[in-house]
Design a protein around this motif. Structure first.
Motif, short mmCIF file in Angstrom:
data_model
loop_
_atom_site.label_atom_id
_atom_site.label_comp_id
_atom_site.label_asym_id
_atom_site.label_seq_id
_atom_site.Cartn_x
_atom_site.Cartn_y
_atom_site.Cartn_z
N VAL A 198 8.49 -4.32 3.28
CA VAL A 198 8.01 -3.84 1.99
C VAL A 198 8.01 -2.32 2.03
N TYR A 199 8.51 -1.73 0.96
CA TYR A 199 8.51 -0.27 0.81
C TYR A 199 7.63 0.10 -0.37
N VAL A 200 6.70 1.02 -0.14
CA VAL A 200 5.80 1.46 -1.19
C VAL A 200 5.87 2.98 -1.27
N LYS A 201 5.99 3.47 -2.49
CA LYS A 201 5.91 4.91 -2.74
C LYS A 201 4.63 5.12 -3.53
N MET A 202 3.74 5.94 -2.99
CA MET A 202 2.46 6.17 -3.66
C MET A 202 2.04 7.63 -3.53
N THR A 203 1.01 7.98 -4.28
CA THR A 203 0.49 9.34 -4.25
C THR A 203 -1.02 9.29 -4.16
N LEU A 204 -1.65 10.44 -4.25
CA LEU A 204 -3.11 10.57 -4.23
C LEU A 204 -3.54 11.28 -5.51
N THR A 205 -4.82 11.17 -5.85
CA THR A 205 -5.31 11.88 -7.03
C THR A 205 -5.29 13.38 -6.80
N ALA A 206 -5.37 13.81 -5.55
CA ALA A 206 -5.30 15.23 -5.20
C ALA A 206 -4.61 15.37 -3.85
N PRO A 207 -3.65 16.30 -3.71
CA PRO A 207 -2.91 16.44 -2.45
C PRO A 207 -3.80 16.67 -1.22
N GLY A 208 -4.93 17.32 -1.38
CA GLY A 208 -5.79 17.61 -0.24
C GLY A 208 -6.81 16.54 0.07
N CYS A 209 -6.67 15.36 -0.52
CA CYS A 209 -7.64 14.28 -0.33
C CYS A 209 -7.74 13.91 1.15
N GLY A 210 -8.94 14.00 1.71
CA GLY A 210 -9.15 13.70 3.12
C GLY A 210 -8.95 12.23 3.45
N MET A 211 -8.96 11.39 2.44
CA MET A 211 -8.81 9.95 2.65
C MET A 211 -7.35 9.50 2.54
N GLY A 212 -6.42 10.43 2.35
CA GLY A 212 -5.02 10.08 2.17
C GLY A 212 -4.47 9.20 3.27
N ASP A 213 -4.62 9.62 4.52
CA ASP A 213 -4.11 8.83 5.65
C ASP A 213 -4.79 7.47 5.73
N ILE A 214 -6.08 7.43 5.39
CA ILE A 214 -6.84 6.18 5.43
C ILE A 214 -6.33 5.22 4.36
N LEU A 215 -6.07 5.73 3.14
CA LEU A 215 -5.55 4.88 2.07
C LEU A 215 -4.16 4.36 2.41
N VAL A 216 -3.30 5.22 2.96
CA VAL A 216 -1.95 4.80 3.36
C VAL A 216 -2.05 3.71 4.43
N ASP A 217 -2.92 3.91 5.41
CA ASP A 217 -3.09 2.91 6.46
C ASP A 217 -3.65 1.60 5.89
N ASP A 218 -4.57 1.72 4.93
CA ASP A 218 -5.14 0.53 4.29
C ASP A 218 -4.05 -0.25 3.56
N VAL A 219 -3.18 0.44 2.82
CA VAL A 219 -2.07 -0.22 2.12
C VAL A 219 -1.18 -0.92 3.14
N ARG A 220 -0.78 -0.21 4.19
CA ARG A 220 0.12 -0.77 5.21
C ARG A 220 -0.52 -2.01 5.85
N THR A 221 -1.75 -1.89 6.27
CA THR A 221 -2.45 -2.99 6.94
C THR A 221 -2.57 -4.21 6.05
N LYS A 222 -2.95 -4.01 4.80
CA LYS A 222 -3.13 -5.14 3.89
C LYS A 222 -1.80 -5.81 3.55
#
Length: 190
Positions: free
Chosen positions: A130-154
């Motif tokens: 599965v390939y997903v292209k996504m963004t964040l509400t703000a480029p400097g969001c500290g949770m960016g890596d966590i959200l990406v990992d959450d998407v990948r894991t789920k």
């Protein structure tokens, strides 16, 4: 931001538990016996308020909070790519920013999803990437890596999905118009 509200549910950790600080994204271990409040329980993970800080606790650690972990994902053996893609979108709707009670799909953060048959050596013919292209509400969001990992894991919990490749992009930049009407209504922007 105070994470505590009158609707927050108190808890005492039943065992040591890994958690991620919000919004810093730093992983810490909360000790058994720690008390706090569950402020958000969405998408199989929990946002908790402990000693003035917010933390995200993954669904696999729900038992530490005295909760049930999410059930395993089921997929029919004869599932088509369309069936899997539908399940991918369902899983994406279980990914929440710990500070915003709206999933990443409704926030308009998911730009593209695609599937590809994948048959690595020694695996079933029904394997998929599965390939997903996504963004964040703000480029400097500290949770960016966590959200990406959450998407990948789920997504990798889905039967037949052997790999989820999540590409974090900032072009086009996210803006409020990308939110669904339901998300705009939830945030008072409609």
């Amino acid at each position: 931001m105070s994470g505590f509200s009158l609707s927050s549910e108190p808890f005492t950790l039943e065992r040591d538990c890994e958690a991620v600080m919000v919004p810093q994204g730093e992983t810490v271990t909360l000790p058994a016996g720690q008390v706090g409040y569950i402020t958000q329980a969405l998408g199989g993970s929990f946002t908790v308020y402990v000693e003035g800080n917010l933390f995200r606790v993954a669904g696999k650690d729900a038992d530490a909070l005295g909760k049930e972990p999410p059930p395993p994902i089921e997929l029919a053996e004869d599932a088509s790519d369309a069936d899997v893609e539908k399940l991918v979108w369902q899983q994406l709707r279980t990914v929440f920013d710990p500070e915003i009670p709206i999933n990443v799909v409704e926030l308009g953060l998911v730009y593209d999803v695609s599937l590809e048959q994948s048959a690595p050596e020694g695996s079933d013919q029904g394997s998929r990437k599965v390939y997903v292209k996504m963004t964040l509400t703000a480029p400097g969001c500290g949770m960016g890596d966590i959200l990406v990992d959450d998407v990948r894991t789920k997504l990798e919990l889905i039967p037949t999905v052997v790999e989820a490749d999540v590409d974090l992009v900032f072009d086009p930049p996210w803006n409020h118009s990308m939110m669904s009407d339901a998300a705009k209504l939830e945030t008072g922007m409609l």
